[in-house]
Design an enzyme around this catalytic site. Structure first.
Site, PDB file in Angstrom:
ATOM      1  N   LYS A 163       0.813  -1.213   0.000  1.00  9.94           N
ATOM      2  CA  LYS A 163       0.000   0.000   0.000  1.00  9.94           C
ATOM      3  C   LYS A 163       0.853   1.271   0.000  1.00  9.94           C
ATOM      4  CE  LYS A 163      -3.658  -2.584   0.207  1.00  9.94           C
ATOM      5  NZ  LYS A 163      -4.442  -2.830  -0.990  1.00  9.94           N
ATOM      6  N   ASN A 209     -18.785  -5.639   3.860  1.00 17.26           N
ATOM      7  CA  ASN A 209     -17.701  -5.241   2.966  1.00 17.26           C
ATOM      8  C   ASN A 209     -17.604  -6.101   1.711  1.00 17.26           C
ATOM      9  OD1 ASN A 209     -16.774  -3.105   4.658  1.00 17.26           O
ATOM     10  ND2 ASN A 209     -15.778  -4.633   5.965  1.00 17.26           N
ATOM     11  N   GLU A 249      -8.478   1.792  -7.769  1.00 19.90           N
ATOM     12  CA  GLU A 249      -9.570   2.328  -6.969  1.00 19.90           C
ATOM     13  C   GLU A 249      -9.286   3.774  -6.578  1.00 19.90           C
ATOM     14  OE1 GLU A 249     -10.895  -0.013  -3.728  1.00 19.90           O
ATOM     15  OE2 GLU A 249     -10.591  -1.914  -4.759  1.00 19.90           O
ATOM     16  N   GLU A 262      -6.083   2.407  -4.001  1.00 22.15           N
ATOM     17  CA  GLU A 262      -5.260   1.206  -4.133  1.00 22.15           C
ATOM     18  C   GLU A 262      -5.446   0.605  -5.513  1.00 22.15           C
ATOM     19  OE1 GLU A 262      -6.373  -1.808  -1.378  1.00 22.15           O
ATOM     20  OE2 GLU A 262      -8.451  -1.923  -2.053  1.00 22.15           O
ATOM     21  N   ASN A 264      -5.739  -3.257  -7.540  1.00 23.91           N
ATOM     22  CA  ASN A 264      -5.913  -4.711  -7.434  1.00 23.91           C
ATOM     23  C   ASN A 264      -5.439  -5.352  -8.731  1.00 23.91           C
ATOM     24  OD1 ASN A 264      -7.298  -4.659  -4.829  1.00 23.91           O
ATOM     25  ND2 ASN A 264      -8.925  -3.663  -5.977  1.00 23.91           N
ATOM     26  N   PHE A 322     -28.486  -9.560   6.851  1.00 17.93           N
ATOM     27  CA  PHE A 322     -28.442  -9.333   5.402  1.00 17.93           C
ATOM     28  C   PHE A 322     -27.829 -10.505   4.648  1.00 17.93           C
ATOM     29  CE2 PHE A 322     -28.215  -4.935   7.154  1.00 17.93           C
ATOM     30  CZ  PHE A 322     -29.481  -4.529   6.744  1.00 17.93           C
TER      31      PHE A 322
END
Length: 641
Positions: A163, A209, A249, A262, A264, A322
């Site tokens: 990161k 998430n 992102e 970041e 991916n 959920f």
């Protein structure tokens, strides 16, 4: 690159997570015909690999195999022992077991996978997403054996996986970064310095998430912001000499200021929506780039053609947080491929098992339209026509999300679910008219079944018995309400007077079909009758939600008043498992005193741990489980005095 958006919660500074994917474009782009969801030209003279191993399972393994078949590439599937009969195993040209169910001993077992590569002489490996897809050690080991990794080079995986290093690289590439933040905070490109961005994806609807609904493009971005983010993502990809598909992102605020978050370095779950609006096969592009072919497209060739929406269909109970995992066998399974412009990426079929060992995703359901409203309407129809029996599923939640006014207006964020359903998801809330439609449909189903039971191969069971009956007096119970229903029959239609309104209900009444198309006063509904019994109980999936009703004749309803009711279980003194899984830990023993809210045990299933707590203060009477035990949904775990 495709940019996918994930907006943060509204308020103050409204955050927006934007995932831009730079993909290497190696197929000729063409407009998407109405019956296809992506289109690519496959050149049989363009040689890539003879044999490719897929280091993954489920729907993404099936997705890669489909493209390989079109490209004339033989495929090798790996699988754990419990996945021996999985769909991806059946689809591949070869399949080899790499270990037992736990991922650490199978799908993450690099030694076993390397042995399979040597044994099968696979020339390349596609890692899909998750598992080893961003593992630079795996990519390094493949390179040392002369095997091509369908993904970026190891230096890009390392740089973007760190990161802090990725943030410094972004700064040096003049990519917007969050001011004053240097701590812990992807892209389609070839090996010839060519990089493209493929627009954005909206990925804000999440639970725990994890994304639930995605779409492309986003309702939030304007062309200027889209281009600026795309250009910065391309700059970052070039700075790290990135090749293959990936996602960058960005965090975007309410004023459309955006900052790098970041990168991916892999294909992402929601890539189908990008394929729909660009007409590209991203897996094919990854394979071409890995072989060393240059891109054959310019940025101007990349369109936004229509709108695409993806719903992740899970084996979960959406009424519990959920979505808590559900396991079992798919006793009946039918994808809604009869609906126009629908694509289903799945790794299951009727008879498949959903186990506790892996992610409970059943499929990715994608719909495409010329605009957002059309894509959403097709999604609504597709969800109504999706038949899944044997496990709990989240169709009801998905349907409610896409028809909610906030979602339709684009007022969405990562806090959408808890904000819209602060007390948890309860299913569809019927309007007065919808309630009458359900009652009338249930009453018509009951009468239709009664008439059917009087016949044998279309002939009355007792020839001398002539049934001239054309009206019925019924009582329908729905929730706490009891509604008298007067039903009369005219051909294939029923006239039902219920709750102060008369409705005409028409259908072919094919009770052997899992799907029933019913027209109620001109409104077409697709329903599913899930179950029924001799006591008049019936379950109907209506507008996505399953409703339990009881239908009795007027006489039977009067007599039912004298039937004793079963006493409700005292749930405060017992603890039952809310989902199937494995017991990770038990914190109490008989005789212990516990307080309300105190953790008693932990259940793990499908990569998720659930802490079980006491509902009241008291003494432990009995413990019915221990660490390592496998439990089913509803199993008794602990009793309190």
């Amino acid at each position: 690159m495709a940019a996918a958006l994930r907006r943060g919660a509204a308020g103050g500074r409204r955050g927006l997570w934007t995932l831009l994917r730079c993909e290497t474009l190696c197929s000729r782009w063409c407009l998407i015909p109405s019956h296809k969801l992506y289109s690519s030209v496959y050149d049989p003279n363009e040689k890539t690999f003879e044999k490719l191993l897929i280091a993954n399972r489920g729907e993404i393994a099936c997705r890669v195999i489909k493209t390989c078949k079109k490209m004339g590439i033989k495929t090798v599937a790996i699988h754990s022992d419990v996945d021996a009969n999985a769909v991806h195993v059946k689809m591949a040209d070869e399949a080899v077991c790499v270990g037992p169910a736990p991922t650490s001993k199978s799908y993450l077992n690099m030694d076993a996978i390397m042995e399979v590569i040597k044994k099968t002489r696979a020339q390349a490996v596609h890692p899909g997403y998750g598992f080893l897809s961003e593992n630079r050690e795996f990519a390094r080991r493949l390179a040392s054996e002369g095997v091509t990794f369908i993904g970026p080079d190891t230096h890009a995986i390392q740089a973007m996986g760190d990161k802090i290093e990725s943030k410094l690289l972004a700064k040096n590439a003049k990519v917007n970064t969050i001011p004053g933040f240097d701590g812990v905070v992807k892209v389609l490109a070839d090996k010839h310095g060519n990089t493209l961005w493929l627009n954005e994806r909206e990925c804000s609807i999440q639970r725990r998430n994890q994304k639930v609904v995605e779409e492309a493009p986003s309702t939030f971005l304007d062309p200027e912001t889209r281009r600026a983010m795309g250009e910065q993502a391309v700059a970052l990809a070039k700075a790290v000499k990135y090749s293959s598909a990936g996602t960058v992102e960005f965090l975007v605020d309410s004023s459309k200021n955006f900052y790098f978050l970041e990168m991916n370095t892999r294909l992402q779950v929601e890539h189908p929506v990008t394929e729909c609006i660009t007409g590209l096969d991203l897996v094919q592009e990854m394979i071409r780039v890995a072989k060393g072919y240059p891109l054959r497209h310019k940025q101007a060739d990349i369109p936004i053609n229509g709108w695409a929406v993806e719903c992740r269909v899970y084996a979960e109970d959406p009424y519990k947080s959920f979505g808590l995992p559900s396991i079992g066998k798919l006793s009946q399974y039918q994808e809604p491929l009869q609906v126009p412009s629908v694509r289903v990426d799945s790794g299951v079929q009727q008879g498949s098992d959903i186990s506790i060992f892996y992610d409970p995703m059943i499929s990715k359901l994608i719909t495409y339209g010329s605009n957002r409203a059309e894509a959403l309407k097709r999604m609504e129809e597709a969800l109504d026509n999706y038949v899944i029996r044997g496990v709990a599923h989240n169709i009801s939640l998905l349907r409610e999300v896409i028809i909610h006014p906030r979602f339709i207006q684009g007022e969405i964020s990562t806090k959408f679910l808890p904000e819209v359903y602060p007390d948890g998801f309860k299913g569809h809330k019927l309007t007065d008219l919808e309630r009458r439609e359900l009652l009338a449909t249930a009453a018509s189903l009951y009468v239709s079944e009664q008439l059917r039971s009087q016949k044998f191969l279309g002939t009355p069971r007792i020839p001398i018995a002539k049934s001239k009956r054309s009206s019925w007096e019924l009582s329908v119970r729905l929730g706490d309400g009891i509604y008298p229903a007067a039903v009369s029959k005219d051909g294939s239609s029923f006239s039902v007077e219920v709750d102060g309104m008369k409705l005409n209900v028409t259908s072919e009444w094919n009770l052997a079909s899992p799907l029933l198309s019913v027209t109620i006063d001109g409104t077409q509904r697709t329903i599913q009758r899930l179950s029924r019994n001799a006591a008049g109980d019936i379950s109907i999936q209506f507008l996505g939600t399953v409703y339990k009703l009881q239908i009795l004749t007027k006489v039977a309803a009067e007599m039912s008043k004298y039937m004793p009711e079963k006493a409700a279980e005292d749930t405060s003194s017992i603890l039952r498992s809310p989902m199937p899984g494995a017991v990770v830990a038990v914190s109490v023993k008989p005789g212990d005193m516990v307080s309300e809210g105190q953790e008693i045990c932990v259940i793990e299933a499908m990569k998720m741990q659930n802490s079980m707590t006491a509902a009241k203060t008291g003494k432990v009477k009995a413990v019915h489980c221990k660490a390592g035990d496998t439990v089913g949904e509803g199993d008794l775990l602990v009793e309190l005095e």
